[in-house]
Each structure stands twice: as C-alpha cells, then as structure tokens.
Write a protein that holds these residues in place. Sequence first.
Motif, short mmCIF file in Angstrom:
data_model
loop_
_atom_site.label_atom_id
_atom_site.label_comp_id
_atom_site.label_asym_id
_atom_site.label_seq_id
_atom_site.Cartn_x
_atom_site.Cartn_y
_atom_site.Cartn_z
N GLN A 64 27.09 -1.14 21.19
CA GLN A 64 26.66 -1.97 20.07
C GLN A 64 26.96 -3.44 20.31
OE1 GLN A 64 27.04 -0.45 15.86
NE2 GLN A 64 28.24 1.14 16.88
N LEU A 65 28.13 -3.72 20.84
CA LEU A 65 28.49 -5.11 21.12
C LEU A 65 27.54 -5.72 22.15
CD1 LEU A 65 32.40 -4.86 21.25
CD2 LEU A 65 30.99 -5.91 19.46
N VAL A 66 27.21 -4.95 23.17
CA VAL A 66 26.29 -5.43 24.20
C VAL A 66 24.90 -5.67 23.60
CG1 VAL A 66 25.09 -4.82 26.33
CG2 VAL A 66 27.53 -4.34 26.09
N MET A 67 24.41 -4.72 22.80
CA MET A 67 23.09 -4.83 22.21
C MET A 67 22.98 -6.00 21.24
SD MET A 67 21.12 -2.67 23.60
CE MET A 67 19.74 -2.90 22.48
N LEU A 68 24.00 -6.21 20.44
CA LEU A 68 23.99 -7.33 19.50
C LEU A 68 23.98 -8.67 20.24
CD1 LEU A 68 26.39 -6.11 16.66
CD2 LEU A 68 23.91 -6.47 16.52
N SER A 69 24.71 -8.71 21.35
CA SER A 69 24.73 -9.93 22.16
C SER A 69 23.34 -10.20 22.73
CB SER A 69 25.74 -9.78 23.29
OG SER A 69 25.71 -10.91 24.13
N LYS A 70 22.68 -9.16 23.23
CA LYS A 70 21.33 -9.32 23.76
C LYS A 70 20.33 -9.70 22.67
CE LYS A 70 21.70 -6.17 27.71
NZ LYS A 70 21.14 -4.93 28.34
N TYR A 71 20.51 -9.10 21.50
CA TYR A 71 19.60 -9.40 20.39
C TYR A 71 19.71 -10.86 19.96
CZ TYR A 71 17.52 -9.38 15.75
OH TYR A 71 16.76 -9.67 14.65
N LYS A 72 20.91 -11.39 19.92
CA LYS A 72 21.10 -12.78 19.52
C LYS A 72 20.47 -13.75 20.52
CE LYS A 72 25.34 -12.09 16.82
NZ LYS A 72 26.80 -12.37 16.73
N ARG A 73 20.49 -13.37 21.80
CA ARG A 73 19.91 -14.25 22.82
C ARG A 73 18.38 -14.22 22.80
NH1 ARG A 73 24.06 -12.11 26.26
NH2 ARG A 73 22.50 -10.80 27.29
N ASP A 74 17.82 -13.05 22.52
CA ASP A 74 16.36 -12.92 22.55
C ASP A 74 15.89 -11.92 21.50
OD1 ASP A 74 13.72 -13.03 23.20
OD2 ASP A 74 13.92 -12.03 25.15
N PRO A 75 15.92 -12.30 20.20
CA PRO A 75 15.56 -11.36 19.13
C PRO A 75 14.11 -10.87 19.21
CG PRO A 75 15.77 -13.58 18.28
CD PRO A 75 16.29 -13.61 19.67
N GLU A 76 13.21 -11.69 19.77
CA GLU A 76 11.81 -11.29 19.83
C GLU A 76 11.58 -10.13 20.80
OE1 GLU A 76 9.42 -14.66 20.72
OE2 GLU A 76 9.93 -15.73 18.86
N LYS A 77 12.52 -9.90 21.68
CA LYS A 77 12.39 -8.79 22.64
C LYS A 77 12.65 -7.45 21.98
CE LYS A 77 14.26 -7.21 27.07
NZ LYS A 77 15.24 -7.49 28.16
N TYR A 78 13.37 -7.46 20.87
CA TYR A 78 13.77 -6.21 20.22
C TYR A 78 13.02 -6.03 18.91
CZ TYR A 78 17.40 -6.29 23.74
OH TYR A 78 18.07 -6.32 24.94
N ILE A 79 11.72 -5.87 19.00
CA ILE A 79 10.90 -5.64 17.83
C ILE A 79 11.01 -4.17 17.43
CG2 ILE A 79 8.55 -5.68 16.91
CD1 ILE A 79 7.91 -7.88 18.93
N LEU A 80 11.25 -3.92 16.17
CA LEU A 80 11.32 -2.54 15.70
C LEU A 80 9.99 -1.84 15.93
CD1 LEU A 80 13.23 -3.04 12.32
CD2 LEU A 80 14.16 -2.09 14.44
N TYR A 81 10.06 -0.60 16.33
CA TYR A 81 8.83 0.16 16.61
C TYR A 81 7.91 0.20 15.40
CZ TYR A 81 5.78 4.06 17.79
OH TYR A 81 4.68 4.85 18.01
N VAL A 82 8.47 0.27 14.21
CA VAL A 82 7.65 0.35 13.01
C VAL A 82 6.76 -0.87 12.84
CG1 VAL A 82 9.34 -0.74 11.48
CG2 VAL A 82 7.75 0.94 10.54
N ARG A 83 7.11 -1.97 13.49
CA ARG A 83 6.34 -3.20 13.38
C ARG A 83 5.34 -3.39 14.53
NH1 ARG A 83 11.46 -7.12 11.75
NH2 ARG A 83 11.89 -6.13 9.73
N THR A 84 5.24 -2.42 15.41
CA THR A 84 4.34 -2.54 16.54
C THR A 84 2.94 -2.06 16.21
OG1 THR A 84 4.88 -0.34 17.40
CG2 THR A 84 6.28 -2.18 18.12
N GLU A 85 1.98 -2.52 17.00
CA GLU A 85 0.59 -2.11 16.82
C GLU A 85 0.43 -0.61 17.09
OE1 GLU A 85 -3.54 -2.90 16.02
OE2 GLU A 85 -1.63 -3.88 15.58
N GLU A 86 1.16 -0.09 18.05
CA GLU A 86 1.08 1.34 18.37
C GLU A 86 1.44 2.20 17.16
OE1 GLU A 86 3.54 4.61 21.04
OE2 GLU A 86 3.43 2.54 21.75
#
Length: 364
Positions: free
Chosen positions: A272-294
Amino acid sequence: MNVEKINDLNEIFFPNLNWRFHVDSTAFSIGSFGIQWYSLIIVTGIMLAMLYCFPRMKKFGIDSDRAADAVIGGVIGGIIGARAYYVIWNWEEYQGDIKAILNTRNGGLAIYGGIIGALIVGLTICKIRKVKFLPMLDIVSIGFLIGQGVGRWGNYTNQEAFGTNTDSLFAMTGGTIQNTILRMGNPELAWDKAVHPCFLYESAWCLLGFLVLAFLSKRRKYDGQIFLMYLAWYGAERFIVEGLRTDSLMIGNLRVSQLLSALIFLGSAAVQLVMLSKYKRDPEKYILYVRTEESRLLLEERRREKIGISSADAKVSADDEDVSDEFSILGDDDDYEEITDFRETDITENANGETTITEDFKEE
C-alpha cells in the motif's frame, strides 16, 4: 473469579454480565439427520455477503452476471479450502477416516484456508469469464468481512475457538467449554475460570471492518486498494486474537495463523505504501476500471441485452451516440429509464415549409 461446574453441555454463561443462554448446537433435525447452527450461520453469512456485493458490482465496473459464476465457484472453493486447510494441519486426527474428513457440520473450517480456496477458484473463473481481477477483489473483500463477521457466531453455538482464562467483561464459559478444557489437560488453563470469547472479538472486528471499507471504497484511488486494506485489517486482528486462542494450529512452538497474519499484514501494508507513492507521482496512470471505456461498453452491452436490444438495433449515428453519452451507464437501469421518460421531442414547421426538430426534457 471461579465459576461453578456447568453440567448442561448446551448452557453458556457470561459471569461478569450474569447472562445465561441455552444454545443447542443442533438447530433442527430431519429424521435422524441433524442440521447444525454452525452450518446455518455460515450459509447466512455467505448469503448476506452476496446480497451486499451483487447490487454494487456496477460501481466497480463489473457485470454481475459474469461475476456470478466466479462468486459461486469461489464459495465452493472456499468451503473446500477451509476444510482441507484444517484437515491438513490436523492430519493425525483425520488420517484414514474419510467420513470424518467430509463432516463439517460440527466445525473444523479454517478461515485462511477458505480465503485461499475462494481466491484460487474465484480468480480462475474470473479469467475464463473475462472479469477484471482487481476490482473484483475489491468488492468481494468487503463481502469477506460480512461473511466472517457473521460466520464466527457458528463458533459460539459450538462453544469453540475460545481463548485463555480471563476475568474481562465479556468473559464466558459453558458446559462444553469446561469439558473441552478438562480433556485438554493443559495445566495453564483452568476449567473453573471463564475464558476469552475469541469468536466475539473477531466478529466485532470484521463487522467494523466492513463499515470502514464500505465507506473507503467510495474514495479508493486505484483498483486493488480495498483488497490490500482488507488484508491489513484482518491480518492485524488475527495476529492479536490468535495469540489468545487455545486451539491454534501449530508448527512446533509457532502458531501457524499468527505467523501468517503477521506476514499478511506487513506485506499488504508495504504494498500500500508503494502504491500510494506511485499514485501521488502519476495519478492519471491509475484510472479506476469503472471509469474506463472498456467497462462502460461492457455494462452498456449487458444493459441492452436485459432490455432486449440487439447489436444491430444498437447501431446509431454519431450524433445519437453523443446524446446517449449523457446517460451514464454506470448508474442504475431504473435511473436511466426514469430520465429517458422525461425526454420530449418537438417538431415545428415555419412559414417557408422548413421543419425543425428539437428535443428537451420535461420537468415534473
């Protein structure tokens, strides 16, 4: 505080609260076959988890019809895994007795085995049915906490999964508990003293966790976050409570479930700590699946199937597609129908014979 000998095996007593209950572990019988409360409570927990999860799968971008196969398979895998895990660690007791191995009516299900079995079978079916793993894990994690929180009361009816002696407010004893302690012959455990109701601690923690994760699921940053929170939440509780129990599965002097809980908690917390760090650096990379066109197209296709619109009928012009985008397929079908009922079309013709078509929404 010492307690009196309880001769009735079905009596449960909370001495510090002066509560007495008579709980027969058999709920009812069909002929000579007894239906145990343990089994009924486990099934109730599973059903409540399903009732919560299925209506909310759209919010995670999942088609509940496809996911149903994975959930049913996961339940079967969970029961098999829970029993297999328990039997393996108590092999000397069950060796050569197939009938005893298959008899789960009186208990003998290990939660960690159930989780492992459910994940193996459920995720395998997700792969076959093309259901996204991480959002599926998020929603079923919340369901796990419901099932575990309710299911632990099966231990109460069987007077099992209790802990060491205590004089705490919710300390309990019972006829079956006292007999079990006498059979164990553990000099550090007194039959005439109350014990920790470990089932109660775990039930309360899991139900509280359900409320917490259900709330946080609306604010998750990335798919899989709720699953990681579930692992940390349950791992922390189980590590503590397992240390109180007297029936732990052991490897030498190590409690298997306590060691596993510590590893799960530390591992999930680190991820979780690693993922939150990555999310803060590049939030656009972690789009929730529910928000995707697929996800949107998948749910839209399922909605059309439900209301009987074929793929050919669903073909529309580019302008119509723009209009249809106003209606979020992520909402409930009822909401969609209610909105479309308010659409009003107005056709007018001016003095030159030109026709104008306008659409608007009625207000009621």
